[in-house]
Design a protein around this motif. Sequence first.
Motif, PDB file in Angstrom:
ATOM      1  N   ALA A  60       0.825  -1.219   0.000  1.00 21.51           N
ATOM      2  CA  ALA A  60       0.000   0.000   0.000  1.00 21.51           C
ATOM      3  C   ALA A  60       0.851   1.257   0.000  1.00 21.51           C
ATOM      4  CB  ALA A  60      -0.937  -0.012   1.206  1.00 21.51           C
ATOM      5  N   GLU A  61       2.095   1.138   0.431  1.00 14.48           N
ATOM      6  CA  GLU A  61       3.002   2.287   0.458  1.00 14.48           C
ATOM      7  C   GLU A  61       3.589   2.598  -0.917  1.00 14.48           C
ATOM      8  OE1 GLU A  61       5.950   1.533   3.392  1.00 14.48           O
ATOM      9  OE2 GLU A  61       4.503   1.200   5.017  1.00 14.48           O
ATOM     10  N   GLY A  62       3.356   1.687  -1.875  1.00  8.95           N
ATOM     11  CA  GLY A  62       3.852   1.908  -3.230  1.00  8.95           C
ATOM     12  C   GLY A  62       5.024   1.002  -3.569  1.00  8.95           C
ATOM     13  N   VAL A  63       4.935   0.322  -4.689  1.00 10.49           N
ATOM     14  CA  VAL A  63       5.980  -0.597  -5.126  1.00 10.49           C
ATOM     15  C   VAL A  63       6.262  -0.350  -6.601  1.00 10.49           C
ATOM     16  CG1 VAL A  63       6.622  -3.022  -5.413  1.00 10.49           C
ATOM     17  CG2 VAL A  63       5.237  -2.335  -3.453  1.00 10.49           C
ATOM     18  N   ARG A  64       7.518  -0.448  -6.977  1.00  8.07           N
ATOM     19  CA  ARG A  64       7.898  -0.268  -8.372  1.00  8.07           C
ATOM     20  C   ARG A  64       8.533  -1.529  -8.939  1.00  8.07           C
ATOM     21  NH1 ARG A  64      10.846   5.720  -8.551  1.00  8.07           N
ATOM     22  NH2 ARG A  64       9.058   6.948  -7.809  1.00  8.07           N
ATOM     23  N   GLY A  65       8.603  -1.591 -10.257  1.00  9.60           N
ATOM     24  CA  GLY A  65       9.332  -2.667 -10.918  1.00  9.60           C
ATOM     25  C   GLY A  65       8.458  -3.799 -11.418  1.00  9.60           C
ATOM     26  N   GLU A  66       9.116  -4.792 -12.020  1.00 10.51           N
ATOM     27  CA  GLU A  66       8.444  -5.991 -12.511  1.00 10.51           C
ATOM     28  C   GLU A  66       8.124  -6.892 -11.321  1.00 10.51           C
ATOM     29  OE1 GLU A  66       7.668  -6.596 -15.674  1.00 10.51           O
ATOM     30  OE2 GLU A  66       8.591  -4.779 -16.492  1.00 10.51           O
ATOM     31  N   ILE A  67       6.879  -7.361 -11.254  1.00 12.30           N
ATOM     32  CA  ILE A  67       6.417  -8.091 -10.076  1.00 12.30           C
ATOM     33  C   ILE A  67       5.963  -9.515 -10.411  1.00 12.30           C
ATOM     34  CG2 ILE A  67       4.751  -8.128  -8.175  1.00 12.30           C
ATOM     35  CD1 ILE A  67       6.634  -5.766  -7.980  1.00 12.30           C
ATOM     36  N   THR A  68       6.409 -10.467  -9.590  1.00  9.18           N
ATOM     37  CA  THR A  68       5.879 -11.829  -9.630  1.00  9.18           C
ATOM     38  C   THR A  68       5.454 -12.188  -8.215  1.00  9.18           C
ATOM     39  OG1 THR A  68       7.440 -12.427 -11.396  1.00  9.18           O
ATOM     40  CG2 THR A  68       6.326 -14.234 -10.261  1.00  9.18           C
ATOM     41  N   VAL A  69       4.237 -12.687  -8.073  1.00 12.15           N
ATOM     42  CA  VAL A  69       3.699 -13.038  -6.756  1.00 12.15           C
ATOM     43  C   VAL A  69       3.555 -14.557  -6.657  1.00 12.15           C
ATOM     44  CG1 VAL A  69       1.787 -12.757  -5.128  1.00 12.15           C
ATOM     45  CG2 VAL A  69       2.422 -10.864  -6.659  1.00 12.15           C
ATOM     46  N   VAL A  70       4.080 -15.118  -5.582  1.00 14.14           N
ATOM     47  CA  VAL A  70       3.979 -16.561  -5.335  1.00 14.14           C
ATOM     48  C   VAL A  70       3.155 -16.747  -4.064  1.00 14.14           C
ATOM     49  CG1 VAL A  70       5.239 -18.717  -5.022  1.00 14.14           C
ATOM     50  CG2 VAL A  70       6.274 -16.850  -6.342  1.00 14.14           C
ATOM     51  N   VAL A  71       2.110 -17.572  -4.138  1.00 12.83           N
ATOM     52  CA  VAL A  71       1.201 -17.763  -3.005  1.00 12.83           C
ATOM     53  C   VAL A  71       1.140 -19.237  -2.621  1.00 12.83           C
ATOM     54  CG1 VAL A  71      -1.132 -17.374  -2.121  1.00 12.83           C
ATOM     55  CG2 VAL A  71      -0.185 -15.832  -3.852  1.00 12.83           C
ATOM     56  N   GLU A  72       1.231 -19.495  -1.354  1.00 10.45           N
ATOM     57  CA  GLU A  72       1.133 -20.855  -0.831  1.00 10.45           C
ATOM     58  C   GLU A  72      -0.211 -21.470  -1.195  1.00 10.45           C
ATOM     59  OE1 GLU A  72       1.971 -22.911   3.511  1.00 10.45           O
ATOM     60  OE2 GLU A  72       0.945 -20.971   3.434  1.00 10.45           O
ATOM     61  N   GLY A  73      -0.216 -22.759  -1.489  1.00  7.68           N
ATOM     62  CA  GLY A  73      -1.466 -23.442  -1.792  1.00  7.68           C
ATOM     63  C   GLY A  73      -2.338 -23.583  -0.561  1.00  7.68           C
ATOM     64  N   ALA A  74      -3.598 -23.919  -0.787  1.00 11.27           N
ATOM     65  CA  ALA A  74      -4.543 -24.080   0.324  1.00 11.27           C
ATOM     66  C   ALA A  74      -4.134 -25.264   1.197  1.00 11.27           C
ATOM     67  CB  ALA A  74      -5.948 -24.293  -0.224  1.00 11.27           C
ATOM     68  N   PRO A  75      -4.307 -25.144   2.484  1.00  6.85           N
ATOM     69  CA  PRO A  75      -3.971 -26.264   3.382  1.00  6.85           C
ATOM     70  C   PRO A  75      -4.916 -27.435   3.163  1.00  6.85           C
ATOM     71  CG  PRO A  75      -5.153 -24.558   4.588  1.00  6.85           C
ATOM     72  CD  PRO A  75      -4.863 -23.991   3.221  1.00  6.85           C
ATOM     73  N   GLU A  76      -4.418 -28.622   3.398  1.00  7.76           N
ATOM     74  CA  GLU A  76      -5.272 -29.797   3.269  1.00  7.76           C
ATOM     75  C   GLU A  76      -6.281 -29.806   4.405  1.00  7.76           C
ATOM     76  OE1 GLU A  76      -3.469 -33.532   2.661  1.00  7.76           O
ATOM     77  OE2 GLU A  76      -1.912 -32.775   1.318  1.00  7.76           O
ATOM     78  N   THR A  77      -7.532 -29.949   4.037  1.00  4.85           N
ATOM     79  CA  THR A  77      -8.602 -29.956   5.026  1.00  4.85           C
ATOM     80  C   THR A  77      -9.429 -31.214   4.841  1.00  4.85           C
ATOM     81  OG1 THR A  77      -8.702 -27.546   4.922  1.00  4.85           O
ATOM     82  CG2 THR A  77     -10.544 -28.666   5.977  1.00  4.85           C
ATOM     83  N   GLY A  78      -9.413 -32.072   5.794  1.00  8.49           N
ATOM     84  CA  GLY A  78     -10.181 -33.310   5.691  1.00  8.49           C
ATOM     85  C   GLY A  78     -11.669 -33.046   5.811  1.00  8.49           C
ATOM     86  N   PRO A  79     -12.497 -33.899   5.239  1.00  6.35           N
ATOM     87  CA  PRO A  79     -13.949 -33.728   5.302  1.00  6.35           C
ATOM     88  C   PRO A  79     -14.483 -33.590   6.713  1.00  6.35           C
ATOM     89  CG  PRO A  79     -13.367 -35.430   3.709  1.00  6.35           C
ATOM     90  CD  PRO A  79     -12.108 -35.053   4.431  1.00  6.35           C
ATOM     91  N   ALA A  80     -13.841 -34.295   7.677  1.00  2.50           N
ATOM     92  CA  ALA A  80     -14.350 -34.258   9.050  1.00  2.50           C
ATOM     93  C   ALA A  80     -14.164 -32.885   9.689  1.00  2.50           C
ATOM     94  CB  ALA A  80     -13.635 -35.314   9.891  1.00  2.50           C
ATOM     95  N   GLU A  81     -13.250 -32.082   9.140  1.00  7.04           N
ATOM     96  CA  GLU A  81     -12.968 -30.780   9.726  1.00  7.04           C
ATOM     97  C   GLU A  81     -13.908 -29.688   9.207  1.00  7.04           C
ATOM     98  OE1 GLU A  81      -8.656 -29.839   9.985  1.00  7.04           O
ATOM     99  OE2 GLU A  81      -8.440 -31.683   8.841  1.00  7.04           O
ATOM    100  N   LEU A  82     -14.715 -30.021   8.221  1.00  5.20           N
ATOM    101  CA  LEU A  82     -15.605 -29.028   7.626  1.00  5.20           C
ATOM    102  C   LEU A  82     -17.000 -29.166   8.220  1.00  5.20           C
ATOM    103  CD1 LEU A  82     -14.521 -29.413   3.897  1.00  5.20           C
ATOM    104  CD2 LEU A  82     -13.985 -27.513   5.415  1.00  5.20           C
TER     105      LEU A  82
END
Length: 294
Positions: free
Chosen positions: A213-235
Amino acid sequence: MGSTGTLVLAGTPIGDTADAPPRLAAELERADVVAAEDTRRLRRLTQALGVHIQGRVVSYFEGNESARTPELVEVLEGGARVLLVTDAGMPSVSDPGYRLVAACVEKDIKVTAVPGPSAVLTALALSGLPVDRFCFEGFLPRKAGERLGRLREVEGERRTLVYFEAPHRLDDTLAAMAEVFGAERRAAVCRELTKTYEEVKRGPLKDLAAWAAEGVRGEITVVVEGAPETGPAELDADELVRRVQVREEAGERRKEAIAAVAVETGLPKREVFDAVVAAKNAARQSPADGKGLS
């Protein structure tokens, strides 16, 4: 009738020109035609490499890709060697090139490549996130609603996600990711890879959004962690209903949303359907809540 020519897709440096593959210089000098996304950048690259192009140079960018593709195919059918380069990285990966490759494949024209630096793989390697399985999502839509919809499509994706983004949209994108994926989901913003001011910022999406939000310059690549494994019993039922609602808000019909949630959670479709129906009935009985499915 003579044999057809060859289309060569050449990877170019994503920052440091010293990363140019050795074959790139040879192919630039050998090509009958060099098709470049930006001829001015090509000129700077050839100067840095000490290369003199002998063939014809033409522009090939998003604005003229459709019109120029048939022209290049005709040249290739005549036996020419055409080299395709973009501003950085491998042609056709979020850059011009796909149409020409598809047209060549259809005409049985040989297509080969000069491998080179990749912002996707470089960012993955530097991110500190799992890299055994990943998917590349390219650029997100510019409009906020469409961007949220696209992110919700991969909300449950367990593979590491890689995106390209413009610096002036980075804060909005990270904020949207925090909203959809969760504020604590780990990510890395890779800026100006291989360049003088290279920077890799790692942390939870909420922290990265505040930083951007403060401002960023340059060429950007964003890497995001995958969703955590969630078993059916936890939902629980509330979570199932929430996931259906998210998809409905993104434009899916309820039937499709229920089916999609069943697939991503590994639960029977009937169980998801029953949770939605129960929530709908509960909302009718308690209208003051203002919650639930209508």
